[in-house]
Every structure is written in structure tokens, then in C-alpha cells.
Design an enzyme around this catalytic site. Structure first.
Site, short mmCIF file in Angstrom:
data_model
loop_
_atom_site.label_atom_id
_atom_site.label_comp_id
_atom_site.label_asym_id
_atom_site.label_seq_id
_atom_site.Cartn_x
_atom_site.Cartn_y
_atom_site.Cartn_z
N HIS A 1 0.84 -1.21 0.00
CA HIS A 1 0.00 0.00 0.00
C HIS A 1 0.87 1.25 0.00
O HIS A 1 0.63 2.20 -0.75
CB HIS A 1 -0.89 0.06 1.25
N LYS B 1 -18.12 -5.84 6.99
CA LYS B 1 -16.83 -6.39 7.39
C LYS B 1 -16.43 -5.84 8.75
O LYS B 1 -16.64 -4.67 9.05
CB LYS B 1 -15.74 -6.00 6.39
N ARG C 1 -2.26 -6.29 -7.98
CA ARG C 1 -1.21 -7.25 -7.63
C ARG C 1 -1.10 -8.35 -8.67
O ARG C 1 -0.02 -8.82 -8.97
CB ARG C 1 -1.50 -7.89 -6.27
N SER D 1 -3.27 -7.37 3.20
CA SER D 1 -3.58 -7.20 4.63
C SER D 1 -4.01 -8.53 5.24
O SER D 1 -3.68 -8.84 6.39
CB SER D 1 -4.68 -6.15 4.81
#
Length: 166
Positions: free
Chosen positions: A17, A41, A90, A128
Site C-alpha cells: 500500500h 466487514k 497485484r 492485509s
């Protein structure tokens, strides 16, 4: 002034990040790193804690602002005067979902474009979720998250594990 938004959950912020923040902040007059709140979440850190962690990790970037929002990204961008959303990719698996979101955001806010930045090679595996899994098992996190927050992540994970044990 060219304003961009880099949205995410940042639970916690990783070196990947931070790499995207560094690179994209060089492209815009102002980069707003926005902790997006997803009510479905429940992260390791509450949004206010994520904002604080991000502020500590980005203080060396004078044109980076840290914020949080529970609005739709397209509405938030319009309210903040941002014309670009920055998204890091990614792998190919990220691409399909991110393009879908970019199209939806553009439908909701026709002035909003999305800029995709490929992750630096050394961070393509990093997320993460992986950091939290490593922390759960006590792994050394120094190569994966900013050193300013290693102790915070380890402490928060211990607290979460203690709550589960009770």
C-alpha cells in the site's frame, strides 16, 4: 489542482500500500488515502485506528491526506473534487473485479476515472489478509508492514486472540 483518491480497507496498511501511495502521490497535487468503511466487514482495527496508522506511515508525503468514508466511492470523490481513483493491481485476479468497480464508479460519477498501478514486483504477493494471518502465528512482520506500526499490529492481534479465548 489535480486530486486523486486511493481507497481501501488498509486493515492494516502494508508496504505494498505504501509503495502505491508513494508512487501515486508523485502524480497528483493531492492524494487522499481513504479508509472505506464496509459495514458488512469487521476488521482487526476500527476505521479510526486505521486512519491513525496511515497518518503515522505517510507523514513524509506532504501532499497526502488521510480520511475515511462510509459513502459510495463515486459520491465521496465528487464531494472531495477528485477526478481520479488510484487502484493497485497485484495480479490478474485483481483486474477483473477492479475494472468492474471502475465501470460502476464511472456510471455513478461520469467525471471519475480510474488509474491502475501495477504493484512493485516485491509486493505482488502481499495483502492485509496475509499480514493478519502471519501476525496470528507470531511471524516477524518487519518486511511486510511499515515498521511504525509493527507493534500496533502485534498488540491488536494478541488482544483479538485473548478475546476469542475468553
Amino acid at each position: 489542482m489535480k486530486i486523486a483518491i486511493y481507497p481501501g480497507s488498509f486493515d492494516p496498511v502494508t508496504l505494498g500500500h505504501l509503495n502505491i501511495i508513494k508512487r501515486s502521490s508523485a502524480c497528483f497535487d493531492k492524494l487522499i488515502v481513504c479508509v472505506m468503511v464496509n459495514s458488512s466487514k469487521h476488521g482487526l482495527f476500527v476505521p479510526e485506528e486505521r486512519v491513525e496508522l496511515l497518518r503515522r506511515c505517510t507523514k513524509r508525503f506532504p501532499n497526502v491526506e488521510i480520511d475515511s468514508s462510509n459513502e459510495l466511492l463515486a459520491a465521496y470523490a465528487k464531494r472531495r473534487g477528485a477526478k481520479v481513483v488510484v487502484k493497485g493491481l497485484r495480479a490478474v485476479s485483481d483486474y477483473e473485479q477492479e475494472v468492474q468497480m471502475a465501470v460502476i464508479n464511472r456510471k455513478l460519477n461520469p467525471d471519475l476515472d480510474t488509474m491502475f498501478l501495477a504493484s512493485s514486483e516485491k509486493y505482488t504477493y502481499l495483502s492485509s489478509t496475509i499480514v493478519k494471518e502471519m501476525a496470528r502465528y507470531g511471524a516477524d512482520l518487519a518486511e511486510f508492514i511499515p515498521r511504525e506500526i509493527v507493534d500496533d499490529v502485534n498488540r491488536k492481534m494478541r488482544e483479538a486472540q485473548e478475546r476469542k479465548a475468553d
